[in-house]
Design an enzyme around this catalytic site. Structure first.
Site, PDB file in Angstrom:
ATOM      1  N   CYS A 196      10.188  54.252   1.761  1.00 44.34           N
ATOM      2  CA  CYS A 196      10.732  52.928   2.055  1.00 44.34           C
ATOM      3  C   CYS A 196      11.965  52.651   1.182  1.00 44.34           C
ATOM      4  O   CYS A 196      13.001  53.261   1.374  1.00 44.34           O
ATOM      5  CB  CYS A 196       9.656  51.865   1.884  1.00 44.34           C
ATOM      6  SG  CYS A 196      10.074  50.281   2.659  1.00 44.34           S
ATOM      7  N   HIS A 201       4.869  53.558   4.674  1.00 43.72           N
ATOM      8  CA  HIS A 201       3.896  53.407   3.604  1.00 43.72           C
ATOM      9  C   HIS A 201       2.557  53.976   4.087  1.00 43.72           C
ATOM     10  O   HIS A 201       2.243  53.937   5.278  1.00 43.72           O
ATOM     11  CB  HIS A 201       3.699  51.931   3.258  1.00 43.72           C
ATOM     12  CG  HIS A 201       4.867  51.302   2.575  1.00 43.72           C
ATOM     13  ND1 HIS A 201       5.217  51.608   1.287  1.00 43.72           N
ATOM     14  CD2 HIS A 201       5.758  50.383   3.011  1.00 43.72           C
ATOM     15  CE1 HIS A 201       6.273  50.888   0.939  1.00 43.72           C
ATOM     16  NE2 HIS A 201       6.638  50.148   1.980  1.00 43.72           N
TER      17      HIS A 201
END
Length: 525
Positions: free
Chosen positions: A342, A452
């Site tokens: 991310c 994630h």
């Protein structure tokens, strides 16, 4: 409202409220009750995404897992994600509501946000037999009580009996229990049904005189003493649960070792480190030694360096440069492996811009390992995604599985530059078509992804570890973990430990429900 309720309060943060609430959720579910967790307001950089693409605190997602149900945005209607400078991004019912200073939020939360929390509670109460509420911090923070919406005000709305948790592992448990109760108003004290001492190590007989004395002082019973439970492999809610950053005691990092040594994974512990639960599954693998690092010296012996998610990506990149971590990572990337998750992927790109000043007011150059650039946008992307890698190999090594799965929580929109190689093709519930995700560096020894939780999927994590060990000329793993099975076993072990340590018959009674015959017979014995 239909459900009965019980609330878990703590004498302070990190006393074990979240896990004890999860234990009660699992126990109530095992006894055949429809149970749901609830925390009106959570402050954490660890978040999860519901099936509908709505963001909630990770602790409530874990508690839903313990209750054997899907997570819902109503379990955590208000989530605060600190952004620095005494401000937080406020997530309401899973979406960005605004970014407020602590003072502004303090003034607005009772009038504007508490009614929304109550609506969510009523939704859950209508659908379930019992609600396990969790407080935040301490209910005795007298400087904040007038505007508090997560402790005693919520307990009163839900008409919940409360269990006060004290952590004996950090010391001063009797003083903290007494001080907390003494600082409550009389009508609030009446809601405290009793207390539990948590994280006990030692001879229980030496503790018993203190328990009897504090019961007399409080006028409240001790429901039990829960022992310290090691190696649970369950989500920590905040950074207090992280291993100490300077406790690099694993001797495998101090010497070259043999080909069978653990793979050394260094995760950069950014100041605005978010979703550190991304690495729990890796930490659980016996063939891995994972350390959270903040200095170039700590990174020096790593085989793999991972830059994790960040709530303040540009600021964290400035911090990395001020501590010379950027140079260490670029040097490592010449011969070693680098991964960005991310915000970490955005840092590995060429540039991060923020035209709407969502996190920063400037444009910052990235590390340049990936041919991407990112622009921050006002709308946050939150969705559960799955797909497959676009190449059948990783780090130049063939893979047995190319499936990937995870969840996205990010503001940035990433653009591929000339020559970029996307990492995966993914899809998501409620979204038409497929999307490209992530990027692989030229040479193949670095990649980034927005996913994630990508390491929570056994097939990808196993393939990643086998490929990384082959790249580093290490022996293949002798054993690899089944992460989902381990989590279920951990939740069951937590519930079993709490069952044997506390007076469940009385707790059930305070929750307004009855034990089944098997449980009641066990408790009576």
């Amino acid at each position: 409202m239909r459900a009965r309720s019980i609330m878990v309060l703590g004498t302070s943060s990190h006393v074990g409220k979240s896990l004890l609430a999860a234990a009660l959720c699992r126990i109530f579910a095992q006894e055949g009750y429809r149970v749901a967790p609830f925390k009106s307001q959570n402050m954490s950089l660890n978040s999860a995404v519901t099936r509908e693409g709505l963001e909630i605190g990770r602790a409530q997602a874990l508690q839903a897992e313990a209750a054997c149900i899907l997570p819902s945005v109503h379990m955590n209607p208000i989530l605060l994600k600190p952004t620095g400078n005494m401000t937080s991004q406020v997530i309401v019912h899973g979406k960005i509501w605004g970014t407020l200073s602590a003072a502004n939020y303090h003034l607005r939360r009772v009038s504007e946000l508490f009614p929304l929390a109550c609506e969510s509670y009523q939704t859950l109460a209508f659908e379930n037999d019992v609600i396990v509420l969790e407080g935040a911090g301490s209910p005795a923070e007298i400087n904040l009580k007038s505007q508090d919406i997560v402790n005693m005000r919520m307990a009163e709305f839900a008409d919940a009996s409360c269990i006060l948790i004290g952590d004996i592992d950090r010391g001063g448990v009797f003083a903290s229990l007494l001080g907390t109760v003494e600082l409550l108003e009389p009508h609030e004290r009446s809601r405290i049904a009793g207390f539990i001492i948590n994280k006990f190590r030692g001879d229980i007989k030496l503790l018993e005189p203190g328990i009897r004395l504090i019961e007399e002082r409080l006028g409240k019973p001790c429901f039990g003493v829960v022992p310290y439970i090691a190696d649970l492999s369950l989500d920590e809610e905040d950074s207090l649960g992280l291993p100490a950053l300077d406790s690099h005691s694993d001797t495998s990092w101090q010497s070259p070792g043999t080909p069978s040594r653990p793979l050394r994974i260094a995760v950069v512990a950014l100041p605005s480190f978010s979703n550190f639960t991304d690495f729990d599954a890796l930490r659980a693998e016996p063939c891995v030694s994972l350390q959270f690092c903040r200095t170039p010296d700590q990174l020096a012996a790593a085989d793999v360096i991972i830059i994790p998610g960040s709530k303040q990506t540009a600021d964290d990149l400035y911090w990395m440069r001020s501590h010379h971590l950027d140079k260490s990572i670029l040097s490592h990337a010449k011969t070693g492996l680098v991964v960005g998750i991310c915000g970490g992927m955005q840092i590995l790109g060429t540039e991060i811009t923020d035209p709407h000043k969502m996190e920063s007011s400037s444009t910052v150059n990235g590390l340049g390992l990936l041919a991407i650039r990112t622009s921050m946008r006002p709308d946050k992307m939150t969705r559960i995604s799955c797909g497959h890698l676009l190449a059948p190999s990783l780090f130049g090594q063939p893979l047995s599985s190319t499936d990937v799965r995870g969840y996205e929580v990010h503001l940035g929109e990433t653009e591929y530059l000339e020559g970029a190689s996307p990492f995966a093709r993914i899809s998501a519930d409620g979204w038409n078509g497929t999307f490209l995700d992530g990027c692989i560096a030229d040479g193949g020894n670095a990649f980034g992804t927005y996913l994630h939780g990508i390491f929570d999927t056994d097939s990808f994590r196993h393939s990643f570890l086998i490929a990384a060990r082959q790249f580093c000329h290490l022996a293949a793993p002798e054993r690899l973990e089944d992460w989902r099975q381990r989590r279920e076993q951990s939740l069951d072990r937590l519930a079993t430990t709490v069952r044997s340590a506390v007076d469940l018959k009385t707790i059930f009674a305070f929750a307004g429900i009855t034990c089944n015959e098997e449980l009641q017979a066990k408790e009576d014995r």
